[in-house]
Motif scaffolding. Structure first.
Motif, short mmCIF file in Angstrom:
data_model
loop_
_atom_site.label_atom_id
_atom_site.label_comp_id
_atom_site.label_asym_id
_atom_site.label_seq_id
_atom_site.Cartn_x
_atom_site.Cartn_y
_atom_site.Cartn_z
N PHE A 259 0.76 -1.37 0.01
CA PHE A 259 0.01 0.02 0.10
C PHE A 259 1.00 0.95 -0.03
N ILE A 260 0.96 2.22 -0.96
CA ILE A 260 1.64 3.33 -1.33
C ILE A 260 0.71 4.53 -1.33
N ILE A 261 1.11 5.46 -0.40
CA ILE A 261 0.61 6.81 -0.21
C ILE A 261 1.55 7.65 -0.76
N ARG A 262 1.31 8.34 -2.07
CA ARG A 262 2.12 9.20 -2.91
C ARG A 262 1.52 10.49 -2.88
N GLY A 263 2.39 11.50 -2.40
CA GLY A 263 1.96 12.93 -2.44
C GLY A 263 2.32 13.50 -4.24
N ILE A 264 1.42 14.45 -4.37
CA ILE A 264 1.51 15.02 -5.71
C ILE A 264 2.61 15.91 -5.95
N SER A 265 2.90 16.76 -4.69
CA SER A 265 4.08 17.97 -4.86
C SER A 265 4.56 18.14 -3.64
N ASN A 266 4.33 17.34 -2.46
CA ASN A 266 4.85 17.83 -1.21
C ASN A 266 5.91 16.74 -0.72
N GLY A 267 6.46 15.97 -1.38
CA GLY A 267 7.35 15.13 -0.89
C GLY A 267 6.74 13.91 -0.24
N LEU A 268 5.64 13.70 0.04
CA LEU A 268 5.16 12.47 0.80
C LEU A 268 5.33 11.12 -0.15
N GLU A 269 5.67 10.23 0.55
CA GLU A 269 5.97 8.90 0.08
C GLU A 269 5.88 7.84 1.00
N THR A 270 5.15 6.88 1.27
CA THR A 270 4.98 5.86 2.37
C THR A 270 4.65 4.65 1.70
N GLU A 271 5.64 3.70 1.95
CA GLU A 271 5.17 2.36 1.21
C GLU A 271 5.14 1.05 2.50
N MET A 272 3.89 0.63 2.52
CA MET A 272 3.76 -0.15 3.64
C MET A 272 3.51 -1.68 3.11
N THR A 273 3.98 -2.63 3.41
CA THR A 273 3.75 -3.93 3.12
C THR A 273 3.14 -4.78 4.13
N PHE A 274 1.81 -5.35 3.69
CA PHE A 274 1.01 -6.09 4.55
C PHE A 274 1.36 -7.40 4.06
N GLN A 275 1.11 -8.53 5.14
CA GLN A 275 1.12 -9.93 4.81
C GLN A 275 0.13 -10.58 5.58
N LYS A 276 -0.78 -11.34 5.02
CA LYS A 276 -1.79 -12.10 5.69
C LYS A 276 -1.16 -13.53 6.42
N LYS A 277 -1.26 -13.34 7.87
CA LYS A 277 -0.79 -14.42 8.58
C LYS A 277 -1.97 -14.98 9.48
N ASP A 278 -2.15 -16.32 9.37
CA ASP A 278 -3.28 -16.90 10.25
C ASP A 278 -4.42 -16.17 9.96
N GLY A 279 -4.70 -15.83 8.59
CA GLY A 279 -6.09 -15.08 8.38
C GLY A 279 -6.20 -13.69 8.77
N LYS A 280 -4.96 -13.26 9.26
CA LYS A 280 -5.06 -11.75 9.50
C LYS A 280 -3.70 -11.05 8.91
N TRP A 281 -4.06 -9.82 8.36
CA TRP A 281 -3.30 -8.92 7.92
C TRP A 281 -2.54 -8.22 8.89
N LYS A 282 -1.12 -8.33 8.70
CA LYS A 282 0.04 -7.53 9.65
C LYS A 282 1.02 -6.79 8.83
N LEU A 283 1.10 -5.70 9.24
CA LEU A 283 2.24 -4.86 8.53
C LEU A 283 3.54 -5.13 8.94
N VAL A 284 4.09 -5.49 7.82
CA VAL A 284 5.53 -6.26 8.09
C VAL A 284 6.70 -5.46 7.90
N LYS A 285 6.55 -4.33 7.05
CA LYS A 285 7.50 -3.35 6.48
C LYS A 285 7.04 -2.33 5.90
N MET A 286 7.66 -0.97 6.42
CA MET A 286 7.19 0.25 5.88
C MET A 286 8.58 1.11 5.58
N LEU A 287 8.31 1.64 4.32
CA LEU A 287 9.44 2.67 4.00
C LEU A 287 8.73 3.96 3.73
N GLN A 288 9.65 4.91 4.33
CA GLN A 288 9.09 6.55 4.43
C GLN A 288 10.41 7.38 3.71
#
Length: 288
Positions: A259-288
C-alpha cells in the motif's frame, strides 16, 4: 512532511511529470446526481498553492503532446485543466450502476478534480514489480478508483487511449465486496480509523527504512515494535475514502499487499507492506 515546491517549480512539475508526484459526503443513488455534487476536500496541510491559481495557470498552458505517452502525465493535466477535461471526456459518457446504464451529456458534466486538492493518491500492489507499470508507455487502459471505505462502494473512472489520446470513456459504480482487493480494503478501512487496531496489526518487529536525520541523501534500515508505533506511523493515513490507480495490474488472492501513499507535490511517499498471517493482515515492512 516536506515543504511544498514553489509555484514555478510546481507548475513545471505538474505539467511535465506526475509520476512522483473529498469529503465523505454521501451520494444519491442516481449516478448523474453523484456527478453534480460539489465535493469539499480537506487539504493535507495549509502550505499549499490555491487550486484556483493552479487551474488558471494550467488552463492557459497547453498540454505537451508527449503527456499522452504516460498516463500519469495526462492525468495530472486532466484534473487540473477544465478545458482539457471537457475535451477528453467521451460524451455521451456511459455511467453504469449495477444493471442500469445512463448517459451523461457534456452540458451535465461537472469538473472532476479527483485527488487534486487532497494532495496525494494511493497504489495497491501485489508485488514490487507492479510498480513499473506506471512507467509503461504501451498501456492503453487505466482505472482510477475512488473507494468509499465507510459505505463500502467503489466509483471507477475508466480511461482508454484511443488514436494516441487518453480519454475518459466510462464511469462505473460497484460494491467494495466485488473489488479484487476486497479483503484488504475491509482490513484497511478499520486499520486507518482505529489506532488500537493499528497496533494489533503490526508484526513484531516491523522492518523499516527511514531518512537519516543527519544526511538527506542517506537512508537507515532498522525495525520497530508495536509499542513504538506512535513514533513511526505515517504522517498521513487516509481514512473514509481513498483514490487508487490501476495500471492494468491483475490482482490475485494474494497474501501480500503493498500500500503506497504518494504525494503530488509535497514530498510525501510512504510504502507499507502487509502480509496475511493466520488469516489476519499484518504490517511487516514500512518505507518512508
Amino acid at each position: 512532511m516536506k515543504h511544498l515546491l514553489s509555484l514555478f517549480l510546481l507548475l513545471v512539475f505538474i505539467t511535465l511529470s506526475f509520476s512522483y508526484g473529498c469529503s465523505n459526503r454521501k451520494t444519491s443513488d442516481d449516478p448523474n446526481d453523484t456527478l453534480d455534487v460539489r465535493i469539499d476536500y480537506a487539504p493535507v496541510d495549509t502550505d499549499t498553492v490555491p487550486i484556483d491559481t493552479l487551474e488558471s495557470i494550467l488552463a492557459e498552458t497547453p498540454m505537451p503532446k508527449a503527456a499522452d505517452e504516460l498516463f500519469d502525465d495526462f492525468l495530472f493535466n486532466f484534473i487540473g485543466n477544465r478545458k482539457l477535461q471537457i475535451e477528453r471526456v467521451k460524451f455521451p459518457l456511459p455511467v453504469i450502476k449495477g444493471k442500469k446504464t445512463s448517459y451523461l451529456a457534456q452540458k451535465q458534466w461537472k469538473v472532476e478534480q479527483l485527488f487534486m486538492k487532497q494532495g496525494f493518491y494511493t497504489l495497491i500492489l501485489d508485488n514490487e514489480k507492479q510498480l513499473e507499470l506506471s512507467k509503461d508507455t504501451t498501456i492503453d487502459h487505466v482505472v482510477v478508483e475512488k473507494v468509499q471505505l465507510d459505505s463500502k462502494t467503489v466509483q471507477q473512472f475508466i480511461f482508454n487511449r484511443e488514436e494516441g489520446l487518453w480519454m475518459l470513456t466510462e464511469i462505473n459504480y460497484d460494491g467494495m465486496a466485488q473489488n479484487n482487493n476486497a479483503s484488504f480494503l475491509d482490513f484497511y478501512a478499520r486499520f486507518a480509523a482505529d489506532s488500537l487496531f493499528q497496533v494489533e496489526s503490526l508484526s513484531e518487529p516491523v522492518k523499516t527504512t527511514v531518512p537519516d536525520p543527519d544526511d538527506d541523501f542517506h537512508m537507515i534500515d532498522g525495525e520497530f515494535y508495536p509499542e513504538q508505533w506512535q513514533d513511526f506511523q505515517p504522517p498521513v493515513l487516509p481514512k473514509g475514502f481513498i483514490y487508487t490507480i490501476i495500471y492494468g495490474q491483475e490482482y490475485k488472492q494474494s497474501k501480500q499487499k503493498i500500500f503506497i501513499i504518494r504525494g503530488i507535490s509535497n514530498g510525501l511517499e510512504t510504502e507499507m507492506t502487509f502480509q496475511k498471517k493466520d488469516g489476519k493482515w499484518k504490517l511487516v515492512k514500512m518505507l518512508q
